[in-house]
Design an enzyme around this catalytic site. Structure first.
Site, PDB file in Angstrom:
ATOM      1  CB  CYS A 217       7.211  -0.592  -6.737  1.00  0.00           C
ATOM      2  SG  CYS A 217       7.810   1.043  -6.045  1.00  0.00           S
TER       3      CYS A 217
ATOM      4  CB  CYS B  78       8.842  -0.103  -3.437  1.00  0.00           C
ATOM      5  SG  CYS B  78       7.517   1.126  -3.894  1.00  0.00           S
ATOM      6  CG  ASP B  79       9.560  -4.341  -3.924  1.00  0.00           C
ATOM      7  OD1 ASP B  79       9.493  -3.580  -2.662  1.00  0.00           O
ATOM      8  OD2 ASP B  79       8.711  -4.692  -4.401  1.00  0.00           O
TER       9      ASP B  79
HETATM   10  C1  LIG Z   1       4.037  -5.738  -3.039  1.00  0.00           C
HETATM   11  C2  LIG Z   1       4.062  -4.076  -2.989  1.00  0.00           C
HETATM   12  C3  LIG Z   1       5.114  -3.760  -2.311  1.00  0.00           C
HETATM   13  C4  LIG Z   1       5.357  -2.398  -1.893  1.00  0.00           C
HETATM   14  N1  LIG Z   1       6.403  -1.740  -1.365  1.00  0.00           N
HETATM   15  C5  LIG Z   1       6.511  -0.466  -1.349  1.00  0.00           C
HETATM   16  C6  LIG Z   1       7.735   0.036  -0.588  1.00  0.00           C
HETATM   17  O1  LIG Z   1       8.411  -0.862   0.083  1.00  0.00           O
HETATM   18  N2  LIG Z   1       7.634   1.267  -0.165  1.00  0.00           N
HETATM   19  C7  LIG Z   1       6.570   2.106  -0.895  1.00  0.00           C
HETATM   20  O2  LIG Z   1       6.881   3.162  -0.551  1.00  0.00           O
HETATM   21  N3  LIG Z   1       5.686   1.873  -1.728  1.00  0.00           N
HETATM   22  C8  LIG Z   1       5.503   0.400  -1.619  1.00  0.00           C
HETATM   23  N4  LIG Z   1       4.472   0.015  -2.631  1.00  0.00           N
HETATM   24  C9  LIG Z   1       3.556   0.667  -3.001  1.00  0.00           C
HETATM   25  C10 LIG Z   1       2.654   1.376  -2.005  1.00  0.00           C
HETATM   26  O3  LIG Z   1       1.957   0.424  -1.188  1.00  0.00           O
HETATM   27  C11 LIG Z   1       1.652   2.341  -2.792  1.00  0.00           C
HETATM   28  O4  LIG Z   1       2.219   3.476  -3.297  1.00  0.00           O
HETATM   29  C12 LIG Z   1       0.526   2.857  -1.713  1.00  0.00           C
HETATM   30  O5  LIG Z   1      -0.312   1.719  -1.022  1.00  0.00           O
HETATM   31  C13 LIG Z   1      -0.433   3.666  -2.669  1.00  0.00           C
HETATM   32  O6  LIG Z   1      -1.452   4.214  -1.639  1.00  0.00           O
HETATM   33  P1  LIG Z   1      -2.790   4.603  -2.072  1.00  0.00           P
HETATM   34  O7  LIG Z   1      -3.720   5.083  -0.994  1.00  0.00           O
HETATM   35  O8  LIG Z   1      -2.552   5.853  -2.938  1.00  0.00           O
HETATM   36  O9  LIG Z   1      -3.432   3.437  -2.865  1.00  0.00           O
HETATM   37  P2  LIG Z   1      -3.623   2.005  -2.515  1.00  0.00           P
HETATM   38  O10 LIG Z   1      -2.807   1.396  -1.729  1.00  0.00           O
HETATM   39  O11 LIG Z   1      -3.771   1.304  -3.993  1.00  0.00           O
HETATM   40  O12 LIG Z   1      -5.044   1.843  -2.040  1.00  0.00           O
HETATM   41  C14 LIG Z   1      -6.327   1.959  -2.613  1.00  0.00           C
HETATM   42  C15 LIG Z   1      -7.519   1.723  -2.062  1.00  0.00           C
HETATM   43  O13 LIG Z   1      -8.754   1.822  -2.873  1.00  0.00           O
HETATM   44  C16 LIG Z   1      -9.577   0.665  -2.817  1.00  0.00           C
HETATM   45  N5  LIG Z   1     -10.636   0.936  -3.956  1.00  0.00           N
HETATM   46  C17 LIG Z   1     -10.458   1.219  -5.105  1.00  0.00           C
HETATM   47  N6  LIG Z   1     -11.176   1.526  -5.828  1.00  0.00           N
HETATM   48  C18 LIG Z   1     -12.293   1.303  -5.020  1.00  0.00           C
HETATM   49  C19 LIG Z   1     -13.842   1.769  -5.116  1.00  0.00           C
HETATM   50  N7  LIG Z   1     -14.525   1.961  -6.046  1.00  0.00           N
HETATM   51  N8  LIG Z   1     -14.491   1.673  -4.060  1.00  0.00           N
HETATM   52  C20 LIG Z   1     -14.025   1.342  -2.665  1.00  0.00           C
HETATM   53  N9  LIG Z   1     -12.422   1.169  -2.543  1.00  0.00           N
HETATM   54  C21 LIG Z   1     -11.987   1.088  -3.785  1.00  0.00           C
HETATM   55  C22 LIG Z   1      -8.487  -0.459  -3.116  1.00  0.00           C
HETATM   56  O14 LIG Z   1      -9.372  -1.630  -2.608  1.00  0.00           O
HETATM   57  C23 LIG Z   1      -7.399   0.142  -2.437  1.00  0.00           C
HETATM   58  O15 LIG Z   1      -7.726  -0.584  -0.761  1.00  0.00           O
HETATM   59  C24 LIG Z   1       4.322  -1.517  -2.558  1.00  0.00           C
HETATM   60  C25 LIG Z   1       3.260  -2.051  -3.239  1.00  0.00           C
HETATM   61  C26 LIG Z   1       3.145  -3.355  -3.350  1.00  0.00           C
HETATM   62  C27 LIG Z   1       1.909  -4.016  -4.026  1.00  0.00           C
END
Ligand SMILES: Cc1cc2nc3c(=O)[nH]c(=O)nc-3n(C[C@H](O)[C@H](O)[C@H](O)COP(=O)(O)OP(=O)(O)OC[C@H]3O[C@@H](n4cnc5c(N)ncnc54)[C@H](O)[C@@H]3O)c2cc1C
Length: 239
Positions: free
Chosen positions: A152, A155-156
């Protein structure tokens, strides 16, 4: 019927929605989006159940240091922030089910959610399953994530200020990220397996005009080189 594991941390250990009364709101995924959805639903007086297949926090819980989350002038640890989000949701009575949702039948009302262990019924379903980056599949890639390997740019990118970086890909995300990084990094290599980009035409001219961007055409990264636990280089094969 509850079979296992449910892992519900709330007092009642019955599978919510498995009984006569359907869950008001079932949220699939306990990342930031899912926990927020659960929090809002619970605060609105609805019974909210968040399903998570791994652990609460989603991708956020894998983030060592976040600099762009408002309200934290010195940045914050992603895992701790995720834990706080979960605690906040818990405080309003959001229930957690540690099971992966394998299917949802939207043709029925209430909708029917199936996991490997249980079947749940819910009046509304919010899908907050997030996204997963497409990885290169190289040795050391997991170990170097957060230590030079990132998925990302917005992000980074700031962690690579004034450094030389490589963006891999030829689509819109790669093009947009390369433009973003060119503003803060010393040099950007854009490595693509073909001899032209798949990205929308508008990106091509913008990329060509960047003085600190160099295209590496017909090339594929083959090896990540580490030094003292951090990425030090990438070996690229010219096709
Ligand atoms: C290493 C890293 C660094 C990052 N750094 C930053 C940063 O500095 N700043 C920033 O803004 N963003 C950052 N991001 C991005 C940020 O973490 C994501 O944009 C954010 O977490 C997205 O949130 P979300 O809830 O949409 O999805 P996710 O965080 O992907 O959560 C989705 C969840 O759904 C669960 N899931 C999926 N399918 C199923 C299912 N069928 N049944 C049950 N559970 C399920 C998954 O296990 C997961 O826990 C980073 C990401 C990573 C990987």
């Amino acid at each position: 019927m509850t079979e296992e594991p449910n892992n519900d941390t709330s007092a009642a250990c019955k599978a919510p929605g498995a009984q006569e009364k359907a869950i008001d709101v079932a949220v699939i995924g306990a990342g930031p989006a899912g926990l927020t959805a659960g929090l809002y639903a619970a605060r609105a007086g609805l019974e909210a159940v968040v399903f998570e297949r791994i652990a609460p926090g989603g991708q956020l819980a894998q983030t060592e240091h976040m600099e762009n989350y408002p309200g934290f002038p010195d940045g914050t640890n992603g895992f701790e922030l995720a834990f706080s989000m979960k605690q906040q949701a818990d405080r309003f009575g959001v229930r957690n089910v540690g099971e992966e949702v394998l299917s949802v039948d939207f043709t029925q009302n209430p909708k029917v959610l199936k996991t490997a262990f249980n079947e749940y019924r819910a009046n509304s379903v919010i899908i907050a399953t997030g996204a997963r980056p497409r990885k290169l599949g190289l040795e050391l890639e997991e170990e170097l994530q957060g230590r030079g390997v990132s998925y990302c740019a917005t992000c980074d990118g700031n962690f690579f200020r004034d450094k030389t970086v490589m963006v891999v890909g030829g689509g819109n995300t790669a093009a947009g990220d390369a433009i973003y990084l060119s503003r803060i990094c010393k040099k950007v290599y854009l490595v693509h397996r073909r001899d032209k980009l798949r990205a929308t035409a508008i990106y091509h001219k913008r990329l060509e005009d960047l003085p600190n961007l160099e295209f590496v055409w017909n090339a594929v990264p083959r090896k990540l080189v580490a030094d003292e636990g951090a990425l030090a280089g990438v070996r690229v094969e010219m096709l």
